[in-house]
Motif scaffolding. Structure first.
Motif, short mmCIF file in Angstrom:
data_model
loop_
_atom_site.label_atom_id
_atom_site.label_comp_id
_atom_site.label_asym_id
_atom_site.label_seq_id
_atom_site.Cartn_x
_atom_site.Cartn_y
_atom_site.Cartn_z
N UNK A 191 6.06 6.81 -5.38
CA UNK A 191 5.40 6.31 -6.59
C UNK A 191 6.26 6.45 -7.84
N UNK A 192 7.16 7.45 -7.86
CA UNK A 192 8.09 7.54 -9.00
C UNK A 192 8.90 6.25 -9.11
N UNK A 222 0.85 -1.18 0.00
CA UNK A 222 0.00 0.00 0.00
C UNK A 222 0.89 1.23 0.00
N UNK A 223 0.41 2.27 -0.61
CA UNK A 223 1.07 3.55 -0.42
C UNK A 223 0.03 4.64 -0.52
N UNK A 224 0.31 5.78 0.09
CA UNK A 224 -0.63 6.88 -0.01
C UNK A 224 -0.63 7.45 -1.42
N UNK A 225 -1.78 7.81 -1.87
CA UNK A 225 -1.93 8.34 -3.24
C UNK A 225 -0.95 9.49 -3.47
N UNK A 226 -0.68 10.25 -2.44
CA UNK A 226 0.14 11.45 -2.60
C UNK A 226 1.61 11.22 -2.18
N UNK A 230 4.35 10.95 -3.71
CA UNK A 230 4.84 11.11 -5.08
C UNK A 230 6.22 10.50 -5.28
N UNK A 231 7.12 10.74 -4.31
CA UNK A 231 8.49 10.24 -4.49
C UNK A 231 8.52 8.72 -4.49
#
Lengths: 150, 150, 150, 150
Positions: free
Chosen positions: B131-132, B122-126, B128-129
């Protein structure tokens, strides 16, 4: 409202109805599973062992109309385990009578009896009908899921 | 690029560095946990028992700079278990050197060795780093998470 | 199915019904607007001038049951303008008869007649009922909206 | 920090640099536009007419390094118009010096001078780098976008 719905543990004699309900559920996710997975899943659900999923059946007039599968597992951020509700299904013909809600609440009660305060589940962002119910019962977290396949 | 990073299992002598790294990770989620949770988590991570989370440390020049915690658990849709990667952290000063990627890949390898094809997190939608990186390594699913609290 | 629904331009004599419908729509967004905004909006909708929103009414049995407001505006990525569908509403008592779909399709037709190929609209991620319709008619883009206030 | 950045209106003599910047921006969206669209867009941007997009250039040391395009248009929910910021770009070599922020703030100032309190823009959910900036300056709304094509 939900007074005619009975939630009870999955039993060996549910095999046929359980297969029917799970197949209908999996079809919603465009998934078909081989017979071996059904056999293994059913046997694990009935095993009563730690680390295995457990199952509940929703019954109306003695007829199974819904199911849920859930797993207690470790969580590092607390002493207590957490509870992962994996599958949830109600027959289309039985919808609107509170079976889905009653199944979620029964999982929550089972978790609390086991000393587990929280349950969680995944759903697709576009599962609008499910989310209409979940928004009433639970909190959407800001989490999304990444998967890395073999 | 990532050649100077070593990924290895968490060990008893890592206690201090592990506490430091996990505290920094939890701070990102604005979370503080009591000493009892740290003790229990560390002891479970080292237990080697089924049903417990396992830990990996990323080392650069003999210095722990990152960690990950993961759990093998049952999955009903397959005979094989699945793998839940719960925590992932790299020291800010060590970022950009591939430690995060190497930790995820090491969890994936450990899962494959145990006959488990998929890992998920899981990761928070925001985030960003994060998710990159995740977009390079894995697939974002359409799933979101609901939670029901005690 | 939608054969008894008539979509027609907003007219001066719709003022009362238009106010009722728009108020109900705005209530869905927990918004109340002052009388001055109603007056200005209605007069602009009827002006027929370039750069102003236009309005359509959905009628069943001669009774207004829905509305939409849309704006043709410049788009730099094409020679043609684009069309922003701002508001869309159907009376709860008239739902399920295709008024919402007919209103969207009428905006689309009006845009095409004006040489505008595309229409777009915003909706809240959790507008599940709306999205059940929109997913049938249109494409969800990966875009989200940021706002910076005075 | 942003002291060496000048934000100024787009001018006729910017044609070449504007084309270069807009092409680079559109490439980020994997979009190529015909020469006719460039010509029409540039001429509209310079027209100074109501209903047309306006353009701003960010300059460092007299060299254009960024651009933005924005449109004032009607909004029915208020007497005031609203402002749609469509395009925003900074040369990779000039990033980190505040040009993107300065361009957004200049659009906001231009809007306020025109009596328009709010500006808004769309961005892709996975535009992580953009969103790191936008989260500092603005509010993410819960809105998503649907499109219906010709």
């Amino acid at each position: 409202m939900a007074s005619d719905i009975i939630i009870r543990p999955l039993r060996a004699e549910d095999h046929e109805e359980w297969s029917r309900l799970w197949t209908a559920y999996l079809a919603f996710y465009e998934t078909e599973l081989p017979a071996e997975v059904y056999q293994t899943a059913f046997s694990r659900l009935l095993s009563g062992e730690a680390g295995e999923f457990q199952g509940l059946i929703a019954e109306i007039d003695g007829q199974p109309v819904g199911l849920t599968h859930y797993l207690f597992h470790r969580m590092l951020w607390s002493i207590e385990d957490t509870c992962y509700l994996l599958d949830l299904y109600t027959d289309p013909s039985a919808r609107g009578r509170g079976a889905g809600r009653a199944l979620i609440e029964a999982v929550h009660s089972a978790a609390k009896e086991a000393g587990i305060p929280d349950i969680y589940w995944q759903t697709q962002e576009f599962n609008y009908k499910g989310r209409m119910l979940y928004d009433q019962l639970a909190t959407r977290t800001p989490f999304i899921i990444y998967e890395k396949h073999g």
